[in-house]
Structure formats: C-alpha cells, structure tokens
Design an enzyme around this catalytic site. Structure first.
Site, PDB file in Angstrom:
ATOM      1  N   LYS A  64      -6.895  42.123  -5.281  1.00  0.00           N
ATOM      2  CA  LYS A  64      -8.204  42.569  -4.813  1.00  0.00           C
ATOM      3  C   LYS A  64      -8.218  43.944  -4.160  1.00  0.00           C
ATOM      4  CE  LYS A  64     -10.526  38.224  -4.055  1.00  0.00           C
ATOM      5  NZ  LYS A  64     -11.078  37.334  -3.035  1.00  0.00           N
TER       6      LYS A  64
ATOM      7  N   GLY B 243       4.758  39.540   0.378  1.00  0.00           N
ATOM      8  CA  GLY B 243       5.358  38.353  -0.246  1.00  0.00           C
ATOM      9  C   GLY B 243       5.534  38.455  -1.755  1.00  0.00           C
TER      10      GLY B 243
ATOM     11  N   ARG C 123      12.901  35.565   6.388  1.00  0.00           N
ATOM     12  CA  ARG C 123      12.492  35.907   7.761  1.00  0.00           C
ATOM     13  C   ARG C 123      13.412  35.259   8.800  1.00  0.00           C
ATOM     14  NH1 ARG C 123       5.851  35.784   7.581  1.00  0.00           N
ATOM     15  NH2 ARG C 123       5.622  37.984   7.043  1.00  0.00           N
TER      16      ARG C 123
ATOM     17  N   GLY D 132       0.987  41.687   6.129  1.00  0.00           N
ATOM     18  CA  GLY D 132      -0.163  42.311   6.783  1.00  0.00           C
ATOM     19  C   GLY D 132       0.211  43.465   7.705  1.00  0.00           C
TER      20      GLY D 132
HETATM   21  C1  3PG Z   1       2.418  36.996   7.990  1.00  0.00           C
HETATM   22  O1  3PG Z   1       2.825  36.035   7.336  1.00  0.00           O
HETATM   23  O2  3PG Z   1       1.846  37.963   7.470  1.00  0.00           O
HETATM   24  C2  3PG Z   1       2.672  37.017   9.466  1.00  0.00           C
HETATM   25  O3  3PG Z   1       3.556  36.017   9.849  1.00  0.00           O
HETATM   26  C3  3PG Z   1       1.372  36.951  10.237  1.00  0.00           C
HETATM   27  O4  3PG Z   1       0.715  35.759   9.968  1.00  0.00           O
HETATM   28  P1  3PG Z   1      -0.864  35.651  10.177  1.00  0.00           P
HETATM   29  O5  3PG Z   1      -1.489  36.441   9.063  1.00  0.00           O
HETATM   30  O6  3PG Z   1      -1.190  34.187  10.082  1.00  0.00           O
HETATM   31  O7  3PG Z   1      -1.195  36.248  11.509  1.00  0.00           O
END
Ligand code: 3PG
Ligand code: MG
Length: 394
Positions: A198, A348, A37, A371
């Site tokens: 999940k 990830g 990132r 996300g």
């Molecule tokens: C992630 O790692 O998915 C983003 O950086 C967003 O992080 P968060 O889920 O803590 O908002």
C-alpha cells in the site's frame, strides 16, 4: 547521537531493567516462527549478566488489551527460547510492576523475564504513575528495543525519565549507527527501494525519501499506483486509485528519480498456482493483475543498483511468496547482495525475502525493526531515542 550506552555504565551489583523488543511472529499454536529479535537482544542481556548485574528484561508481544492477561499474550514461548540462547533458565514473572519477593530474591548474575509489558494498565498511554513504579525497580534502565523506538509508552519513554540512569543497549546503538550511516552522509548515489502493498502506509516515507535519494525504486502495490499515474491503467491490479495524485505529485517534483516499470508478470487471479504471463504494461488487459515486475524493468533496476553507493531497502517488489512471481524480488535481492554499496534492509517481509533468497550475509545491516525503521527513514524523531538524549543532557 548523544546518549549514555550500557557498555559505559558500571553495572556490577546494580539492578538493570532492559526494555527489549521480543515481539516475535508466532504461528497459530503460539510457536515462534522467527527468533531474530530474541537473538539480537542476547548480547545486551549477556553483557549485563557477565558484568554482575541483577537483570530484568521485558518486552511487549502483540497488542493485548490492557489490564487482562491471557495465555495467548504471554511471553512464555519467548522465555523458553531465551533460556536456550542464554543456556540458563530464565524465570517468567507475572504481575511484576510493584516488585515483591521475586525482586528481592534476584541476585547478581541472574536474569528474569517480566511478562508482556503491554498487559499493564497505562503502558500505551505512557502513564506517569506506572512509569515511576517501574523506574523504582531498577538502578539502571536500558532501552535496547529499537523496533519499538517509535512508540512513547511507559517502558520505552516514561520509565527513562525517572530511572536513576537511562542508557541505550548495544542493539539500539547499532541500529541507529547503521541507519545514520545510510542517511546522514551516504556514499552516493543513494538508492531507496520501497515496496509492499500500500502507498497509503508508506506515503510519508516515499515523500521524505524522494527528496533525499538519487533514485527511488517503488515495488509491489505501491508501484502499481505509480504505474496508474504514469500509464493510466493497471488492469485489476492491487492499487490505491485515490492516491494516484500523490504518486503523480512525486513524479512531477522529482523527474527521472522514480523508475516506472514497463513490463510485468501478470495473472488473472491472485494465487500460487495462477498462470504467469509476461506483458508490456501498455498491453495489460482489464482483468490482468500485476504480481511481479518483468525482466526489462528488472534489467533497468539492476543498472541503478550496480552504481549505488548506499542502498536502503524496505518492502518486496513482487509477490515473492509465490514462486511464479518471485523472480523480480529475487533478482533485486541478488543485485543488492552483489553490489559493493553499503546496504541496509528492514521490515518483516523484506527480511523474509532476504532469508528466502539466502543473501543475509551479503547485506551490510539487517534491521530488527519495521515501523521504527520507516519512521527513521521519514526523518521523524523517535521518542524512545529522544528521551535518552534528553537524559544525557542532564
Ligand atoms: C513491531 O513489530 O513493529 C514493533 O515491535 C512495534 O510493535 P507495535 O507496532 O505493536 O507497536
Ligand atoms: Mg507491528
């Protein structure tokens, strides 16, 4: 998508505030374990710098408690890595919201990193007072944090309302373009692979994708819930029995679209040293745990992937961290790598699998998001993108 882009904004001598997603994984000692990132954020920062902007960069790191700074939440390791990548020192500024001497000292062609923005009170609630203060720090606001585009927070949303100019950085633009290409007018067949542990965390994305794709390959614990629906048993496998009816509803609504594994690599315990045993699903015993898909199922998945025009991948299909149970994810990864389809991957675990199997250069686009990637696939509006679009309309 209609929004202003950093590349089209004249930033010479302007104060440019870049919201990046530098939320990187760290080990227990705080060392960065994957700097993707940070590397992905460098082109936007470098572009503003070389065109003579006064550059401020911020990001969240983790989910700290607002109003209390702790060393564990600090962007210090990020500042160090960014300094290496930019080959210049990047000072880290604490307590930056109200500006001050660091702000007046900033010069054209210089860059500073502003401490973890989630430590500021009001960040998560998208507080307007905080957003206005931050907007005052800059002439141009740049959102290059696609990974955080699904969050409406003060640095991803509120500030964009008030900054004189609000635009997207090159990473944000590239991510949206790649995902749009995969989903808007995909070359068919469109194949989605959704793995992971999940169903509950990905139920909405499974439902949304089932209606759009030509094939929906499920993997991992998610597949187990579908296997339970289709075969009536999964032994002691990780499963969400309360969601079997949801899996069944998807199978009923889209007959033939969701291939169900017929064989699996099982074990009696969840461990790297567990003895792997190949079994047909119908022969699973009550104490068997499914840890990977079996070769007959893999062969069927490879046929689907070989014919695909577009592939969207989120989530491993087996416990690939354990070598004895990595074959399914590896075979799938290699099938995607060998296919001529436009392929896009995010999340990830997925990116870790891609690196483990050495196929990164054979994936058309690897997203930096987890996300936000899923929410885009669901067809949800990403608030950080929506506000840039609203600003472009004027
Ligand atoms: C992630 O790692 O998915 C983003 O950086 C967003 O992080 P968060 O889920 O803590 O908002
Ligand atoms: Mg996260």
């Amino acid at each position: 998508m209609d929004f202003a882009r950093l590349a089209d904004v004249d930033v010479r001598g302007k104060r440019v505030f870049i919201r990046a997603d530098l939320n990187v994984p760290q080990d227990d000692a705080g060392a960065i374990t994957d700097d993707s990132r940070i590397r992905a954020s460098v082109p936007g920062i470098r572009d503003a710098l070389t065109r003579g902007a006064l550059v401020m960069v911020t990001s969240h790191l983790g989910r700290p408690k607002e109003g209390v700074w702790t060393a564990a939440d600090s962007l210090a390791p990020v500042a160090e890595r960014l300094s290496q990548l930019l080959a210049r020192r990047v000072p880290l500024i604490k307590d930056w919201v109200d500006g001050g001497s660091w702000h007046s000292a900033l010069k054209s062609g210089e860059v500073v990193l502003l401490e973890n923005c989630r430590v500021n009170k009001g960040e998560k609630a998208d507080d307007d007072v905080l957003a206005r203060k931050m907007a005052k720090l800059c002439d141009v606001y740049v959102n290059d944090a696609f990974g955080t585009a699904h969050r409406a927070e003060a640095t991803t949303h509120g500030i964009a309302k008030h900054a004189p100019i609000a635009c997207a950085g090159p990473l944000m633009s590239a991510e949206l373009e790649a995902l749009g290409k995969a989903l808007a007018q995909p070359l068919r067949p469109l194949v989605a692979i959704v793995g992971g542990s999940k169903v509950s965390t990905k139920l909405t994305v499974l439902k949304a994708l089932a209606g759009k794709v030509d094939a929906l390959i499920v993997g991992g614990g998610i597949a187990n819930t579908f296997i339970l629906a289709a075969h009536g048993h999964v032994g002691r496998s990780l499963v969400e029995a309360d969601l079997v009816h949801e899996a069944q509803a998807i199978l009923d609504a889209f007959p033939g679209k969701v291939p169900i594994p017929v064989d699996a690599v099982c074990a009696k315990e969840f461990s790297a040293t567990a003895k792997p045993t190949l079994k047909a699903i119908e022969n699973l015993e009550p104490d068997d745990m499914i840890l990977d898909v079996g070769p007959t199922s893999v062969a069927a998945l490879k046929m689907i992937i070989a014919k695909a025009g577009t592939i969207v991948w989120n989530g491993p299909i087996g416990v690939f961290e354990f070598d004895a149970f990595a074959a399914g994810t590896k075979a799938l990864a290699e099938a995607i790598a060998g296919s001529s389809a436009f392929s896009i991957a995010g999340g990830g675990d997925t990116v870790a699998a891609i690196h483990k199997f050495g196929i990164a250069d054979k994936i058309s686009y690897i997203s930096t998001a987890g996300g936000a990637f899923l929410e885009f696939l669901e067809g949800k509006t990403l608030p950080a993108v929506a506000i840039l679009e609203a600003r472009a309309k004027g």
